[in-house]
Scaffold this active site. Structure first.
Site, PDB file in Angstrom:
ATOM      1  N   ILE A 271       0.881  -1.166   0.000  1.00 11.35           N
ATOM      2  CA  ILE A 271       0.000   0.000   0.000  1.00 11.35           C
ATOM      3  C   ILE A 271       0.918   1.215   0.000  1.00 11.35           C
ATOM      4  O   ILE A 271       2.086   1.126   0.378  1.00 11.35           O
ATOM      5  CB  ILE A 271      -0.984   0.035   1.199  1.00 11.35           C
ATOM      6  CG1 ILE A 271      -0.249   0.065   2.543  1.00 11.35           C
ATOM      7  CG2 ILE A 271      -1.948  -1.137   1.133  1.00 11.35           C
ATOM      8  CD1 ILE A 271      -1.194   0.188   3.746  1.00 11.35           C
ATOM      9  N   ASP A 272       0.410   2.346  -0.465  1.00 17.28           N
ATOM     10  CA  ASP A 272       1.241   3.537  -0.610  1.00 17.28           C
ATOM     11  C   ASP A 272       1.883   3.942   0.710  1.00 17.28           C
ATOM     12  O   ASP A 272       1.315   3.711   1.789  1.00 17.28           O
ATOM     13  CB  ASP A 272       0.412   4.715  -1.136  1.00 17.28           C
ATOM     14  CG  ASP A 272      -0.066   4.502  -2.564  1.00 17.28           C
ATOM     15  OD1 ASP A 272       0.452   3.590  -3.233  1.00 17.28           O
ATOM     16  OD2 ASP A 272      -0.970   5.242  -2.999  1.00 17.28           O
ATOM     17  N   ASN A 273       3.027   4.584   0.640  1.00 17.41           N
ATOM     18  CA  ASN A 273       3.722   5.057   1.834  1.00 17.41           C
ATOM     19  C   ASN A 273       2.845   5.974   2.675  1.00 17.41           C
ATOM     20  O   ASN A 273       2.894   5.945   3.904  1.00 17.41           O
ATOM     21  CB  ASN A 273       4.999   5.807   1.447  1.00 17.41           C
ATOM     22  CG  ASN A 273       6.019   4.906   0.782  1.00 17.41           C
ATOM     23  OD1 ASN A 273       5.925   3.678   0.852  1.00 17.41           O
ATOM     24  ND2 ASN A 273       7.001   5.501   0.139  1.00 17.41           N
TER      25      ASN A 273
END
Length: 484
Positions: A271-273
């Site tokens: 998942i995105d940072n």
């Protein structure tokens, strides 16, 4: 004397505890020739200014000199050695801000230990280079990769010289390999790894840093520990499994340490940072493959909570994403051949107060200039296809970007002010030529901002698989929590 050809000009680069190098490694480094020479050169000149320097690469046919600039190590920490007489630079403690990207490309002219070679070629302290290797920021290839189209005739000439058949035929390490195979890059994992003459090195001198890793109580973020996997409530502002230049400051590494595991945890999905919430980390390679298979077979279900800046319609939303692996991700409501299908289902959308300014500051939420900041809209989303930035890009295309999304919200605001600016949007214009449309696409990309530094209003609130046999939920998202 070792020398090197600095290929930096050949390759166009756009771009709550401390864990350092083990004591045994420090002792080993302090006895190396590279450390000794670097110490002598810098002892008594600790405040030496940084300027330009040149070094050369030599062959039997010619000698070339390349001018470069000394490394900016202002963010590295100066610390005293145990004997109190030496000073060196480290990557830890972690700086609060990321340094500007800097990547160096080298071609080794004389074989030797990689740590010693990089120290001499780039005039970097041995302990700093050791940290870079520990971070996974140093790569090698047996043969220098092809220069980009922007390379100058002189740069092309240099590349041809170091990769000529006459030169390559003398290297036993590449016999039986195609040039393409020999150009494949691999991480350097040990400071004493030997690199032979002709080896290409890529050194990420300023790896992307994740300061939040040192602020987190990682044990409190662990949702479940099973025989084969661990479920983590990932904090925003962290990377699940690391980046190209930093595998040290990652959720997988810090969770492994928090649990006291001897074998590193492995990532099964991303998942995105800037997104928080549920991620599954595998304890073994075998379960990593098993979980990947479940994802491919669509046995894994992911639910998200999104805090949107405007209301979002209930139901399935469909877009098509441009197949270019770089941000921002462009999407279209209309089918375009070759573009990837993106679908999500908005299950709920309820009106909530916009987070208070003091709370946004506390959670490092960026002010992206949204005109109305009275109400926000919490959406429960079932992710039907898993594309990078999918929820962020799709909601932005609906005129309801995620709160704090400094990449997609600016473009949405621009489209609101000038309908038709988005060449793939609802009010897209007709273009007289492909060239005109390409210019419009370039302008549209420029309307987007930079990737958020810490958090946005997006949480992977639930993950389940095998028809709900395994189901896990994250804690309350940051916008529901009370200010400290």
């Amino acid at each position: 004397m070792m020398g090197s050809l600095n290929m930096a000009s050949v390759f166009n680069n756009s771009y709550r505890c401390c864990f350092g190098v083990p004591v045994s490694l420090l002792r080993k480094l302090s006895s190396t020739h590279a450390y000794s020479r670097w110490s002598k050169r810098h002892r008594g000149n600790k405040k030496k200014s940084v300027g330009g320097w040149c070094y050369s690469w030599s062959s039997s046919r010619s000698t070339l000199a390349c001018l470069s600039s000394k490394p900016d190590v202002s963010h590295a920490v100066a610390a005293s050695a145990t004997n109190g007489c030496l000073e060196y630079h480290r990557l830890l403690p972690c700086p609060p801000q990321n340094s500007p990207p800097r990547v160096e490309h080298l071609v080794v002219s004389e074989g030797g230990p990689v740590l010693e070679y990089i120290c001499k070629a780039l005039d970097l302290p041995p302990l700093f280079v050791a940290d870079l290797i520990h971070f996974g920021a140093v790569y090698y290839a047996l043969v220098c990769p092809q220069p980009p189209p922007t390379a100058t005739p002189e740069q092309i000439r240099i590349f041809k010289e170091v990769t000529s058949p006459e030169v390559l035929s003398t290297r036993a390490s590449i016999k039986g390999k195609t040039v393409r195979e020999a150009q494949k890059t691999f991480r350097i994992t040990h400071v004493d790894e030997y690199v032979e003459a002709g080896t290409y090195l890529r050194v990420h001198v300023h790896p992307k840093r994740f300061p939040r890793c040192y602020e987190i109580d990682w044990k409190s973020r662990i949702i479940a520990v099973a025989n084969c996997y661990v479920v983590l409530d990932k904090p925003a502002g962290t990377s699940v499994g690391g980046t190209t230049d930093n595998i040290e400051e990652s959720c997988a590494t810090f969770t492994t340490r928090a649990l006291g595991l001897s074998t590193p945890l492995k990532t099964t999905h991303q998942i995105d940072n800037c997104t928080e919430g549920c991620v599954v980390l595998a304890k073994t390679k075998e379960y990593c493959s098993v979980f990947h298979g479940k994802i491919r077979e669509k046995k894994v279900k992911k639910l998200y909570l999104g805090l949107a800046a405007a209301p979002v319609p209930i139901g399935v939303i469909t877009h098509y994403m441009r197949p270019v692996n770089m941000a921002p991700r462009l999407i279209s409501e209309d089918f375009i051949k070759g573009w990837h299908l993106c679908q999500l289902e908005v299950m709920e959308c309820k009106e909530v107060p916009w987070p208070e300014a003091v709370f946004e500051e506390q959670c490092s939420i960026e002010d992206c200039g949204w005109p109305s900041r009275d109400l926000a809209y919490e959406c429960k989303i079932n992710l039907l296809t898993g594309r990078t930035h999918q929820i962020r890009a799709q909601l932005a295309a609906c005129g309801a970007p995620i709160v704090g999304d400094s990449m997609y919200m600016p473009a949405t605001i621009a489209e609101m002010a000038n309908p038709g600016l988005n060449p793939y949007g609802k009010y897209k214009k007709k273009y007289s030529s492909e060239g005109e449309k390409e210019m419009a696409v370039t302008e549209w990309i420029a309307r987007h901002g930079k990737e958020p530094t810490v958090a946005i209003g997006l949480q992977a609130c639930q993950i389940s698989w095998d028809n709900g046999e395994h189901i896990y939920e994250a804690g309350s998202p940051w916008w529901r929590c009370k200010t400290a």
